[in-house]
Design a protein around this motif. Structure first.
Motif, mmCIF file in Angstrom:
data_model
loop_
_atom_site.group_PDB
_atom_site.id
_atom_site.type_symbol
_atom_site.label_atom_id
_atom_site.label_comp_id
_atom_site.label_asym_id
_atom_site.label_seq_id
_atom_site.Cartn_x
_atom_site.Cartn_y
_atom_site.Cartn_z
ATOM 1 N N UNK A 84 0.675 -1.118 -0.080
ATOM 2 C CA UNK A 84 0.302 0.389 -0.146
ATOM 3 C C UNK A 84 1.088 1.423 0.150
ATOM 4 N N UNK A 85 0.882 2.100 -0.973
ATOM 5 C CA UNK A 85 1.991 3.263 -1.393
ATOM 6 C C UNK A 85 0.811 4.055 -0.006
ATOM 7 N N UNK A 86 0.750 4.555 0.107
ATOM 8 C CA UNK A 86 -0.853 6.110 0.311
ATOM 9 C C UNK A 86 0.679 7.211 0.763
ATOM 10 N N UNK A 87 1.405 6.421 2.339
ATOM 11 C CA UNK A 87 1.959 6.505 2.803
ATOM 12 C C UNK A 87 3.143 7.344 2.064
ATOM 13 N N UNK A 88 3.443 6.644 0.902
ATOM 14 C CA UNK A 88 4.598 7.036 0.944
ATOM 15 C C UNK A 88 4.546 8.356 -0.777
ATOM 16 N N UNK A 89 3.540 8.671 -1.056
ATOM 17 C CA UNK A 89 3.153 10.387 -1.292
ATOM 18 C C UNK A 89 2.466 11.176 -0.797
ATOM 19 N N UNK A 90 2.207 10.804 0.023
ATOM 20 C CA UNK A 90 1.204 12.323 0.684
ATOM 21 C C UNK A 90 0.665 11.859 1.434
ATOM 22 N N UNK A 91 -0.184 10.885 1.145
ATOM 23 C CA UNK A 91 -1.526 10.565 1.459
ATOM 24 C C UNK A 91 -1.394 9.033 2.433
ATOM 25 N N UNK A 92 -2.986 9.862 3.326
ATOM 26 C CA UNK A 92 -3.377 8.984 4.093
ATOM 27 C C UNK A 92 -4.325 7.260 3.585
ATOM 28 N N UNK A 93 -3.738 6.638 3.761
ATOM 29 C CA UNK A 93 -4.272 5.187 3.934
ATOM 30 C C UNK A 93 -5.462 5.018 4.150
ATOM 31 N N UNK A 94 -6.876 4.885 3.380
ATOM 32 C CA UNK A 94 -8.000 5.282 4.168
ATOM 33 C C UNK A 94 -9.022 3.665 4.199
ATOM 34 N N UNK A 95 -9.804 3.551 3.446
ATOM 35 C CA UNK A 95 -10.726 2.176 4.065
ATOM 36 C C UNK A 95 -9.580 1.031 3.271
ATOM 37 N N UNK A 96 -8.554 1.628 2.427
ATOM 38 C CA UNK A 96 -8.094 -0.144 1.981
ATOM 39 C C UNK A 96 -7.360 -1.198 3.005
ATOM 40 N N UNK A 97 -6.621 -0.469 3.841
ATOM 41 C CA UNK A 97 -5.845 -0.684 5.370
ATOM 42 C C UNK A 97 -6.645 -1.206 6.709
ATOM 43 N N UNK A 98 -7.971 -0.021 6.197
ATOM 44 C CA UNK A 98 -9.196 -0.298 7.331
ATOM 45 C C UNK A 98 -9.496 -1.740 7.375
ATOM 46 N N UNK A 99 -9.716 -1.712 6.424
ATOM 47 C CA UNK A 99 -10.378 -4.084 5.693
ATOM 48 C C UNK A 99 -8.993 -4.719 5.316
ATOM 49 N N UNK A 100 -7.818 -4.327 5.261
ATOM 50 C CA UNK A 100 -7.036 -5.201 5.430
ATOM 51 C C UNK A 100 -6.974 -5.409 7.385
ATOM 52 N N UNK A 101 -7.171 -4.428 7.849
ATOM 53 C CA UNK A 101 -6.862 -5.367 9.036
ATOM 54 C C UNK A 101 -7.803 -6.086 10.046
ATOM 55 N N UNK A 102 -9.460 -6.074 8.983
ATOM 56 C CA UNK A 102 -9.839 -6.996 9.270
ATOM 57 C C UNK A 102 -9.707 -8.236 8.983
ATOM 58 N N UNK A 103 -8.795 -8.548 7.648
ATOM 59 C CA UNK A 103 -8.489 -9.435 6.917
ATOM 60 C C UNK A 103 -6.912 -10.081 7.447
ATOM 61 N N UNK A 104 -6.311 -9.269 7.915
ATOM 62 C CA UNK A 104 -4.643 -9.409 8.095
ATOM 63 C C UNK A 104 -4.724 -9.121 9.643
ATOM 64 N N UNK A 105 -3.443 -10.101 11.173
ATOM 65 C CA UNK A 105 -3.034 -9.739 12.290
ATOM 66 C C UNK A 105 -3.298 -8.041 12.060
#
Length: 267
Positions: free
Chosen positions: A138-159
């Motif tokens: 997930x590249x969001x923070x590397x281009x100055x953006x907050x990672x939003x729903x993408x990582x919120x969903x990931x946190x329900x799938x991954x540890x």
């Protein structure tokens, strides 16, 4: 319906949607998002279609939003007037299938680089397989953006710690297909050349089952995840009771007794 940025093909009971902007690494433009929504709606409305497969052409599955089409003010681009439709009041869904409202299962076949909004197919697809060449980040923070729903969903799938690591490391660390499989983010790693063949093999198995029973089972699981256990159990039972009144529910036991293949009518 002809599409410019995606392929759409129905074979038997399977609709295959292919992301087809390989020169842009299948980055999501506003036009591509509009076409994807139309394709999802077409497949859901087509009685011949029992299953959707989503895959892509080129070396990437999807690299998220097309950065070249993001305005300088960072606002989300909409083809319709601002806030004129319900989805504009929701968290941006971009290429995400309407998994909360559709009934038909989606099988996702990740062929290569999958990052940003591309991860939405991984976290909302019903069965996800990947080429051995696939990578995830997930590249969001590397281009100055907050990672939003993408990582919120990931946190329900991954540890939790793995999801946080992926989100905070940004573009500087990639997860292999094998590692994604070990963590349960995908269900199978396939030799790259066999990816679509294997997706269709799995699709044929799904389509050999009673389609309404498949849909009811899928809805029971997907919708039940947002509920307390007892309410989820009761909802699942209500779906079971609805399906048991269908012709297919009589056909299944009859075919078993007669030792033949069921002739599902999807009714």
């Amino acid at each position: 319906m002809p599409f410019d940025t995606i392929g759409y093909e129905v074979t038997g009971h399977t609709a295959t949607i292919t992301l087809n902007r390989p020169d842009a690494l299948n980055a999501l433009s506003p036009h591509m998002i509009t076409e994807l929504r139309a394709a999802y709606a077409e497949a859901e409305a087509d009685d011949k279609v029992w299953l959707l497969i989503v895959t892509a052409n080129g070396r990437a599955f999807c690299t998220g939003a097309d950065v070249k089409e993001i305005p300088g003010d960072g606002k989300v681009i909409n083809e319709k007037p601002y806030l004129s439709t319900y989805e504009q009041w929701e968290a941006p869904q971009e290429g995400t299938p309407p998994f909360r409202t559709m009934t038909k299962p989606i099988l996702v076949a990740i062929n290569g680089i999958c990052c940003g909004a591309g991860l939405d197919w991984v976290t909302t697809g019903d069965i996800v397989i990947a080429s051995d060449k696939a990578t995830f980040f997930d590249p969001h923070v590397s281009i100055g953006l907050v990672a939003g729903r993408e990582v919120v969903r990931l946190a329900r799938v991954l540890p939790r710690t793995v999801a946080l690591r992926m989100a905070l490391m940004g573009k500087h660390e990639r997860m292999s297909a094998q590692r994604a499989y070990e963590l349960g983010m995908i269900t199978e790693v396939v030799e790259h050349e066999r990816l679509l063949e294997r997706a269709n093999e799995i699709g044929d198995i799904l389509n050999s089952n009673a389609p309404l029973a498949v849909r009811g089972t899928r809805l029971a699981i997907v919708k039940g995840l947002d509920l307390p256990m007892h309410e989820a159990e009761m909802m699942a039972e209500s779906f079971r009771e609805r399906v048991v009144r269908t012709e297919d529910a009589f056909e299944g036991p009859r075919a078993f007794v007669e030792k033949r293949t069921p002739d599902w009518q999807c009714r």
